[in-house]
Write a protein that holds these residues in place. Structure first.
Motif, PDB file in Angstrom:
ATOM      1  N   GLY A 167     -24.793 -34.825  23.223  1.00 34.13           N
ATOM      2  CA  GLY A 167     -23.553 -34.188  23.628  1.00 34.13           C
ATOM      3  C   GLY A 167     -22.435 -34.492  22.637  1.00 34.13           C
ATOM      4  O   GLY A 167     -22.640 -35.148  21.619  1.00 34.13           O
ATOM      5  N   LEU A 168     -21.243 -33.993  22.939  1.00 28.62           N
ATOM      6  CA  LEU A 168     -20.079 -34.246  22.106  1.00 28.62           C
ATOM      7  C   LEU A 168     -19.003 -34.916  22.942  1.00 28.62           C
ATOM      8  O   LEU A 168     -18.834 -34.597  24.124  1.00 28.62           O
ATOM      9  N   CYS A 169     -18.276 -35.826  22.325  1.00 28.91           N
ATOM     10  CA  CYS A 169     -17.131 -36.410  23.006  1.00 28.91           C
ATOM     11  C   CYS A 169     -16.013 -35.372  23.060  1.00 28.91           C
ATOM     12  O   CYS A 169     -16.069 -34.338  22.385  1.00 28.91           O
ATOM     13  N   GLY A 170     -14.975 -35.651  23.852  1.00 28.21           N
ATOM     14  CA  GLY A 170     -13.874 -34.700  24.004  1.00 28.21           C
ATOM     15  C   GLY A 170     -13.223 -34.303  22.694  1.00 28.21           C
ATOM     16  O   GLY A 170     -13.086 -33.102  22.397  1.00 28.21           O
ATOM     17  N   PRO A 171     -12.805 -35.261  21.863  1.00 24.83           N
ATOM     18  CA  PRO A 171     -12.155 -34.898  20.594  1.00 24.83           C
ATOM     19  C   PRO A 171     -13.056 -34.082  19.668  1.00 24.83           C
ATOM     20  O   PRO A 171     -12.607 -33.123  19.035  1.00 24.83           O
ATOM     21  N   CYS A 172     -14.337 -34.457  19.581  1.00 26.66           N
ATOM     22  CA  CYS A 172     -15.248 -33.713  18.692  1.00 26.66           C
ATOM     23  C   CYS A 172     -15.514 -32.312  19.231  1.00 26.66           C
ATOM     24  O   CYS A 172     -15.670 -31.363  18.458  1.00 26.66           O
ATOM     25  N   TRP A 173     -15.563 -32.182  20.548  1.00 24.32           N
ATOM     26  CA  TRP A 173     -15.736 -30.849  21.134  1.00 24.32           C
ATOM     27  C   TRP A 173     -14.560 -29.946  20.767  1.00 24.32           C
ATOM     28  O   TRP A 173     -14.731 -28.800  20.373  1.00 24.32           O
ATOM     29  N   ARG A 174     -13.343 -30.495  20.878  1.00 26.37           N
ATOM     30  CA  ARG A 174     -12.150 -29.714  20.549  1.00 26.37           C
ATOM     31  C   ARG A 174     -12.105 -29.351  19.074  1.00 26.37           C
ATOM     32  O   ARG A 174     -11.563 -28.307  18.702  1.00 26.37           O
ATOM     33  N   ASP A 175     -12.676 -30.216  18.215  1.00 24.92           N
ATOM     34  CA  ASP A 175     -12.622 -29.992  16.772  1.00 24.92           C
ATOM     35  C   ASP A 175     -13.805 -29.195  16.236  1.00 24.92           C
ATOM     36  O   ASP A 175     -13.926 -29.002  15.027  1.00 24.92           O
ATOM     37  N   THR A 176     -14.678 -28.744  17.120  1.00 29.62           N
ATOM     38  CA  THR A 176     -15.848 -27.970  16.686  1.00 29.62           C
ATOM     39  C   THR A 176     -15.534 -26.480  16.802  1.00 29.62           C
ATOM     40  O   THR A 176     -15.183 -26.001  17.884  1.00 29.62           O
ATOM     41  N   PRO A 177     -15.634 -25.737  15.704  1.00 30.51           N
ATOM     42  CA  PRO A 177     -15.208 -24.324  15.692  1.00 30.51           C
ATOM     43  C   PRO A 177     -16.251 -23.368  16.289  1.00 30.51           C
ATOM     44  O   PRO A 177     -16.894 -22.589  15.576  1.00 30.51           O
ATOM     45  N   PHE A 178     -16.414 -23.431  17.616  1.00 28.77           N
ATOM     46  CA  PHE A 178     -17.316 -22.504  18.286  1.00 28.77           C
ATOM     47  C   PHE A 178     -16.784 -21.075  18.150  1.00 28.77           C
ATOM     48  O   PHE A 178     -15.580 -20.844  18.189  1.00 28.77           O
ATOM     49  N   ILE A 179     -17.697 -20.128  18.013  1.00 27.86           N
ATOM     50  CA  ILE A 179     -17.307 -18.728  17.929  1.00 27.86           C
ATOM     51  C   ILE A 179     -17.344 -18.119  19.326  1.00 27.86           C
ATOM     52  O   ILE A 179     -18.336 -18.229  20.036  1.00 27.86           O
TER      53      ILE A 179
END
Length: 245
Positions: free
Chosen positions: A30-42
């Motif tokens: 999974g991803l932590c909160g900050p990394c999720w926010r910083d991941t450029p999902f389309i």
């Protein structure tokens, strides 16, 4: 019960950690909160041919939305999607998989790719990775596109043919080459495996790769599939390079 206890013990020794930063998270890969926010999902409105995000606006009359690049360069495939933009964590994940020997990231990557792939899936879809030449495969030890394709096959319940396509001759590195030079270098370099033609004829193929830049590699693979008898070809990548990203 024993399996559950064993899994609990494993989690105590090796707790789940963020795929990018290594912080503790609730679930494996999974991803932590900050990394999720910083991941450029389309998400939202995208080009129907390559999956790059498009500015919000009214749908085209024929419901086919196309970016400027795909308008100027005919694509030999029918439709395409991408999970991430090739920047920030999107670029980091692609490089982890391709050059960092992080084969474990293929699992979460395939989960995101499966969501992007939903408009492309058909009952007879056959999944196939973009191939590597055997010399490059020997050096890298694995084909990152094949790892993604295999994980995706499990996510979307569609069959995979890992060696549907081959690269009979090696090509130089495409790094630093312009669009026209990339297409020239890859022209005719991918072919259908002679022993796999029976799996291709009359089917829809979903080509899988890690990154799309110019689309030259995917174009060569698409043309090979059509020459081999595929009735339709779509493309799916983990990350799409975008000019304004």
């Amino acid at each position: 019960m024993k399996a559950t206890r064993f899994q609990s013990a494993i989690r105590l020794v090796y707790p789940p950690r963020c795929t990018f930063c290594g912080d503790l998270v609730d679930s494996d890969f999974g991803l932590c909160g900050p990394c999720w926010r910083d991941t450029p999902f389309i998400a939202g409105q995208v080009c129907d041919l390559c999956g790059v995000p498009l500015p919000a606006g009214p749908d085209a009359p024929d419901d086919v939305l196309t970016c400027d690049e795909c308008l100027s360069l005919p694509r030999p495939w029918d439709a395409g999607r991408a999970a991430l933009i090739y920047k920030g964590n999107g670029r980091k994940m692609a490089l982890m998989l391709k050059h960092g020997d992080r084969q474990d990231v293929a699992g979460p990557a395939a989960t995101w790719m499966a969501r992007a792939a939903q408009p492309l899936l058909k009952p007879d879809t056959l999944i196939a990775p973009v191939p590597l030449h055997w010399l490059r495969l020997l050096k890298r030890r694995y084909n990152q596109a094949a790892l993604l394709a295999r994980a995706l096959s499990g996510e979307v319940d569609r069959p995979i043919c890992p060696d549907l396509l081959i690269r009979p001759r090696a090509t130089p590195s495409l790094g630093g080459l312009g669009r026209d030079a990339r297409f020239a270098a890859l022209n005719g370099t991918i072919a259908v495996h002679p022993r796999r033609r029976n799996r291709l004829a009359g089917r829809h193929v979903l080509l899988v790769d890690d990154v799309m830049t110019s689309g030259a590699t995917l174009a060569a693979a698409s043309e090979a599939c059509r020459a081999g008898g595929a009735i339709g070809v779509d493309i799916l990548v983990l990350a799409r390079a975008a000019k304004d990203a």
